[in-house]
Design a protein around this motif. Structure first.
Motif, PDB file in Angstrom:
ATOM      1  N   ILE A  54       0.841  -1.203   0.000  1.00 51.15           N
ATOM      2  CA  ILE A  54       0.000   0.000   0.000  1.00 51.15           C
ATOM      3  C   ILE A  54       0.877   1.255   0.000  1.00 51.15           C
ATOM      4  O   ILE A  54       0.567   2.237  -0.664  1.00 51.15           O
ATOM      5  N   ARG A  55       1.967   1.208   0.724  1.00 48.31           N
ATOM      6  CA  ARG A  55       2.879   2.349   0.750  1.00 48.31           C
ATOM      7  C   ARG A  55       3.470   2.608  -0.641  1.00 48.31           C
ATOM      8  O   ARG A  55       3.586   3.750  -1.077  1.00 48.31           O
ATOM      9  N   SER A  68      -1.597   8.019   5.404  1.00 47.27           N
ATOM     10  CA  SER A  68      -2.686   7.157   5.865  1.00 47.27           C
ATOM     11  C   SER A  68      -2.513   5.709   5.421  1.00 47.27           C
ATOM     12  O   SER A  68      -3.407   4.894   5.641  1.00 47.27           O
ATOM     13  N   SER A  69      -1.375   5.378   4.848  1.00 47.05           N
ATOM     14  CA  SER A  69      -1.175   4.008   4.352  1.00 47.05           C
ATOM     15  C   SER A  69      -1.201   2.986   5.482  1.00 47.05           C
ATOM     16  O   SER A  69      -1.670   1.859   5.294  1.00 47.05           O
ATOM     17  N   ALA A  70      -0.730   3.343   6.668  1.00 47.50           N
ATOM     18  CA  ALA A  70      -0.771   2.411   7.799  1.00 47.50           C
ATOM     19  C   ALA A  70      -2.207   2.131   8.236  1.00 47.50           C
ATOM     20  O   ALA A  70      -2.550   0.995   8.560  1.00 47.50           O
ATOM     21  N   LEU A  71      -3.045   3.145   8.225  1.00 44.97           N
ATOM     22  CA  LEU A  71      -4.456   2.938   8.566  1.00 44.97           C
ATOM     23  C   LEU A  71      -5.150   2.077   7.520  1.00 44.97           C
ATOM     24  O   LEU A  71      -5.946   1.193   7.857  1.00 44.97           O
ATOM     25  N   TRP A 104      -4.755   0.201  15.132  1.00 39.31           N
ATOM     26  CA  TRP A 104      -3.554   0.850  14.604  1.00 39.31           C
ATOM     27  C   TRP A 104      -2.810   1.610  15.701  1.00 39.31           C
ATOM     28  O   TRP A 104      -1.590   1.469  15.851  1.00 39.31           O
ATOM     29  N   ALA A 105      -3.528   2.409  16.487  1.00 37.53           N
ATOM     30  CA  ALA A 105      -2.891   3.228  17.525  1.00 37.53           C
ATOM     31  C   ALA A 105      -2.269   2.375  18.622  1.00 37.53           C
ATOM     32  O   ALA A 105      -1.129   2.615  19.039  1.00 37.53           O
ATOM     33  N   VAL A 106      -2.996   1.376  19.092  1.00 34.90           N
ATOM     34  CA  VAL A 106      -2.479   0.523  20.166  1.00 34.90           C
ATOM     35  C   VAL A 106      -1.274  -0.281  19.666  1.00 34.90           C
ATOM     36  O   VAL A 106      -0.265  -0.406  20.381  1.00 34.90           O
ATOM     37  N   ALA A 107      -1.345  -0.802  18.454  1.00 35.65           N
ATOM     38  CA  ALA A 107      -0.218  -1.553  17.904  1.00 35.65           C
ATOM     39  C   ALA A 107       1.009  -0.655  17.735  1.00 35.65           C
ATOM     40  O   ALA A 107       2.139  -1.070  18.011  1.00 35.65           O
ATOM     41  N   LEU A 108       0.788   0.572  17.304  1.00 39.26           N
ATOM     42  CA  LEU A 108       1.900   1.514  17.142  1.00 39.26           C
ATOM     43  C   LEU A 108       2.574   1.797  18.479  1.00 39.26           C
ATOM     44  O   LEU A 108       3.808   1.717  18.597  1.00 39.26           O
TER      45      LEU A 108
END
Length: 129
Positions: A54-55, A68-71, A104-108
């Motif tokens: 995606i990136r 926003s590619s990570a989301l 996403w936020a918790v994993a980050l």
């Protein structure tokens, strides 16, 4: 090789924590205790495979979406995991959106903090040497 193994262990633990937190916070998201490990492995593999893809597409086609590619990869990994495994269920569009952001936020955050917790002794040995 050891760095790859350490990164994989951290990713698996971080994703497990993220899925648990998402299921705990969101009433429309459930993680089956029986198939939890399978769901975490599928989610981690999907994330590892989808994120660079995606990136790369974002860089070549729409550079505005790089941030926003990570989301997007998290959402797609949740979709793949929900389809392939019986361990994850997400109901409702709002829950899908919130699950994506929360996971996403918790994993980050977990990926940033876990190396210091899990590999504390190794890091201490390197600093003293």
């Amino acid at each position: 090789m050891i760095r790859l193994l350490a990164t994989t262990v951290v990713a698996l633990i971080a994703n497990a924590i993220a899925l648990i937190v998402g299921a705990w916070v969101l009433p429309g998201m459930t993680v089956s205790s029986f198939a939890f490990v399978i769901a975490v492995v599928i989610f981690t593999v999907a994330t590892i495979l989808l994120d660079p893809l995606i990136r790369q597409v974002a860089m070549t086609k729409t550079p505005v979406l790089i941030g926003s590619s990570a989301l997007i990869s998290t959402l797609l990994a949740l979709i793949v995991t929900a389809i392939v495994s019986d361990g994850l269920q997400i109901d409702g569009i709002t829950t899908w959106i919130l699950a994506t952001v929360i996971v996403w936020a918790v994993a980050l955050i977990a990926r940033l903090l876990l190396p210091y917790i899990v590999f504390k002794k190794t890091l201490a040995k390197r600093r003293s040497a």
